[in-house]
Scaffold this active site. Structure first.
Site, PDB file in Angstrom:
ATOM      1  N   ASP A  93      32.714  62.765  14.982  1.00 43.37           N
ATOM      2  CA  ASP A  93      33.431  63.115  16.117  1.00 43.37           C
ATOM      3  C   ASP A  93      33.880  64.763  16.059  1.00 43.37           C
ATOM      4  O   ASP A  93      33.658  65.468  15.295  1.00 43.37           O
ATOM      5  CB  ASP A  93      34.650  62.369  16.065  1.00 43.37           C
ATOM      6  CG  ASP A  93      35.338  62.258  17.329  1.00 43.37           C
ATOM      7  OD1 ASP A  93      34.916  62.944  18.360  1.00 43.37           O
ATOM      8  OD2 ASP A  93      36.740  61.525  17.338  1.00 43.37           O
ATOM      9  N   ASP A 266      34.307  52.475  16.213  1.00 47.92           N
ATOM     10  CA  ASP A 266      35.030  53.015  14.799  1.00 47.92           C
ATOM     11  C   ASP A 266      36.461  52.806  15.106  1.00 47.92           C
ATOM     12  O   ASP A 266      36.899  52.772  16.209  1.00 47.92           O
ATOM     13  CB  ASP A 266      34.692  54.510  14.887  1.00 47.92           C
ATOM     14  CG  ASP A 266      35.402  55.366  15.743  1.00 47.92           C
ATOM     15  OD1 ASP A 266      35.388  55.558  16.838  1.00 47.92           O
ATOM     16  OD2 ASP A 266      36.494  55.803  15.012  1.00 47.92           O
ATOM     17  N   CYS A 304      36.263  33.695   2.957  1.00 47.73           N
ATOM     18  CA  CYS A 304      35.535  35.029   3.020  1.00 47.73           C
ATOM     19  C   CYS A 304      34.634  35.267   1.551  1.00 47.73           C
ATOM     20  O   CYS A 304      35.176  34.743   0.626  1.00 47.73           O
ATOM     21  CB  CYS A 304      36.635  36.266   2.860  1.00 47.73           C
ATOM     22  SG  CYS A 304      35.861  37.689   2.785  1.00 47.73           S
ATOM     23  N   CYS A 306      33.374  38.112   0.211  1.00 47.61           N
ATOM     24  CA  CYS A 306      33.663  39.586  -0.266  1.00 47.61           C
ATOM     25  C   CYS A 306      33.977  39.392  -1.794  1.00 47.61           C
ATOM     26  O   CYS A 306      34.730  38.390  -2.129  1.00 47.61           O
ATOM     27  CB  CYS A 306      34.500  40.398   0.461  1.00 47.61           C
ATOM     28  SG  CYS A 306      36.238  40.325   0.212  1.00 47.61           S
ATOM     29  N   CYS A 309      37.641  38.463  -2.333  1.00 48.07           N
ATOM     30  CA  CYS A 309      38.186  36.971  -2.208  1.00 48.07           C
ATOM     31  C   CYS A 309      37.445  36.283  -3.199  1.00 48.07           C
ATOM     32  O   CYS A 309      37.887  35.326  -3.603  1.00 48.07           O
ATOM     33  CB  CYS A 309      38.032  36.731  -0.896  1.00 48.07           C
ATOM     34  SG  CYS A 309      38.792  37.506   0.170  1.00 48.07           S
ATOM     35  N   HIS A 335      37.861  44.493   1.194  1.00 45.14           N
ATOM     36  CA  HIS A 335      37.864  43.260   2.118  1.00 45.14           C
ATOM     37  C   HIS A 335      37.809  43.455   3.644  1.00 45.14           C
ATOM     38  O   HIS A 335      37.131  42.701   4.482  1.00 45.14           O
ATOM     39  CB  HIS A 335      39.015  42.615   1.661  1.00 45.14           C
ATOM     40  CG  HIS A 335      39.485  41.317   2.557  1.00 45.14           C
ATOM     41  ND1 HIS A 335      38.707  39.986   2.510  1.00 45.14           N
ATOM     42  CD2 HIS A 335      40.343  41.090   3.617  1.00 45.14           C
ATOM     43  CE1 HIS A 335      39.146  39.356   3.659  1.00 45.14           C
ATOM     44  NE2 HIS A 335      39.999  40.054   4.192  1.00 45.14           N
TER      45      HIS A 335
END
Lengths: 390, 390
Positions: A93, A266, A304, A306, A309, A335
């Protein structure tokens, strides 16, 4: 030659599309959520973590990086990829939003923004040319033009003036570009005023930018206003170029914007909320510092996949936050980003399957239901802005 | 049945030995450095990181864990291994040192220590029986007896009184033990007084403890005093049982203690110094916040094989610390622990090869040389105590 962008599929029930950007550091499948790595680090995570998560793009910030470590640090090693040990695509940015957030501590002129460095107190100029010069040193794959951000509730005259300056700065940025391998995106402004948004899109799309961003949202606007402007703005942008909604937002924001044909996103929410102990889950947001989590020997999100988790309980995460142990925010950041990336992967698959409109509607309904029933967990939207301030 | 402990090799030039502990959660090769995980987390690292590092044992703390998350949290899930998602060996310290560090904020009696919880202000008792009860709930593989720690500069009478109470508390701990699968170590006290150290070792080794620790060091003593007491105390402990030097120390401390026949170590230095931006390297300590690191596009330690040194420069680490980004302490923690574990692996290999005395001498000389030449980097020893306070 413009940044390669191809469209693989269009959803029949909406304006959503799935495509691919060809950056100098590899392809990026769209729609894409980019992880915010303001200071050349996605807070608490290293590039190996990002690879494990399948993070497609890291987003750095020109304003913060010009102050620390400074452009010279990037020139010495040949850019941000070498500096942070990361070989994937980077977008930077321009610093426009950060200058805006400094409010009374900067002076804006046609030349650019004068502000005081928080590192050493020096007065510095961030102009369109200087922003491009720094982004060239950073070596990002996609650069953004410096824009003049204003509050979305500003007067019509002020909004028009900022938009027109943004246009002049965009052309100066285009002229200042040195390295053709670094793409350059323009930023459509115009606040919440449809006429100005139309004028801004018309002006900017007449010039050879690689992509077009929708700026000036998530700065005082409501969710409904954001959705209206996003939808109207996206429609004004050329089909053949990527569309990027800056600094937005929550999962519902993303779903709405994808329905409107936005390709890139984003937002600091997944990582910022993680540091405050809040997780996005398939059944709504969970505030891990709440007492009810202390004895919850269950995964953060049973649906989930991930690592957090799969391996840790809400009770353990609650313990880490209560002890101010940095492993807590780290595990929840992993996560939350996984949650966002999964949403984007599912969305892309649905677009490819031609079922995105139904997918998005079901997802929005489910989120609405969870956030309604979970009212006591806090508001569904957050006052935390989606972009990192100066 | 005592904790299985076998000795694989003895160094011909010193009293160093290499062996193996057989804990309920797997074998531990000795000599071993244990990572400090006071609050059921090695700060900033998760069990996957520890596995990558080859961390052999995690050290939890009864005092901190009884306050948060509390014994009940461990009972609910069946112990610390399930709680923190870690399947390797765990040792728990008893809380004796933490009670000592509370100074005026606790009252000691024959029964135990009364203190105020920093979580909810309740007054709590930590007695030998209560410490064992909590360690039983935690389910550590090796438990420590509650001891009475005092400043190593205390009077001879005070040192004797604390030692005798430590002995009575050790026997109460032995009687209180519930689960024979959890080993129990006694702690030799006696300050810097050889007669008392001898009396303490004689008393404790007459009872069926699984191992023996040397306590009461790194609490106001000099490095020379620490070495003398360690060496003399280790000699008084039975050859067939593991010897553990608590809360010590720097790499030279470890090398001296291994020469004296110590098998087990723990210390907060590698992680605490990492959070302050200090790294242990093969050429001495490096303070990453120093200006000279800002333009050092070189690995933290060119001779180190850890991920941090393979992938990031001193300049990038300096940048992370200057920005207070949590990735900095995390990467340096990983490096510092790798540095310690590498030292221990090299030491064990040298003992097996019968060359440890020469190895230790060369290593000590090198460290001395680096810390002498690097004087401006700060003192070679640190005022930071090696144990985590209460």
């Amino acid at each position: 030659m413009l940044l390669p962008f191809e469209i693989h599929a269009r959803d029949p029930g909406s304006r959503a599309r799935a495509g691919k950007l060809g950056t100098a550091h590899g392809p990026v499948l769209t729609p894409v959520f980019m992880a915010v790595g303001t200071r050349a680090t996605v807070t608490g995570l290293d590039p190996f973590d990002l690879a494990q998560l399948g993070a497609p793009v890291v987003l750095g910030n020109t304003y913060h990086l010009m102050l620390r470590p400074g452009a010279e640090a990037f020139r010495r090693v040949g850019g941000i990829h070498r500096f942070m040990g990361y070989s994937g695509p980077v977008l930077t940015d321009s610093g426009g939003y950060q200058i805006f957030s400094l409010a009374d501590d900067r002076t804006l002129s046609e030349e650019g923004a004068m502000f005081r460095s928080y590192v050493d107190g020096r007065r510095l100029l961030l102009s369109p040319e200087r922003s491009i010069e720094i982004q060239t040193a950073i070596g990002s794959d996609i650069m953004m033009v410096l824009d003049e951000c204003i509050d979305s509730t500003s007067s019509s005259a002020a909004t028009r003036a900022a938009m027109e300056r943004t246009h002049r700065w965009a052309l100066r940025s285009l002229r200042a570009r040195e390295n053709p391998a670094q793409a350059l995106f323009a930023i459509v402004q115009g606040g919440l005023l449809p006429d100005l948004r139309r004028a801004s899109a018309a002006f900017l799309t007449a010039h050879p930018f690689d992509g077009f961003a929708i700026g000036g949202l998530a700065v005082g606007d409501t969710r409904a206003e954001r959705e209206d402007v996003t939808s109207a703005s996206a429609e004004l942008l050329p089909d053949a170029r990527p569309r990027y909604l800056m600094g937005v937002g929550t999962p519902p924001d993303l779903l709405h914007a994808m329905l409107a044909g936005v390709d890139m996103f984003d937002c600091v929410l997944p990582t910022h909320l993680a540091w405050q102990g809040t997780a996005f889950t398939s059944t709504g947001r969970v505030k891990l510092t709440r007492g009810s989590c202390a004895s919850a020997d269950v995964p953060l999100d049973a649906n989930c996949g991930c690592n957090t988790c799969q391996r840790f309980s809400r009770a353990y995460l609650n313990h880490l936050f209560k002890c101010s142990e940095p492993l807590g925010p780290r595990l929840v950041s992993l996560h939350n980003l996984h949650h966002y990336f999964t949403l984007m992967r599912e969305a892309r698959a649905a677009i490819l399957a031609g079922t995105f409109a139904a997918y998005a509607r079901a997802k929005l309904d489910a989120i609405d239901r969870h956030e309604h029933s979970g009212r006591r967990l806090g508001p569904a939207t957050t006052s935390l802005d989606g972009r990192e301030p100066g």
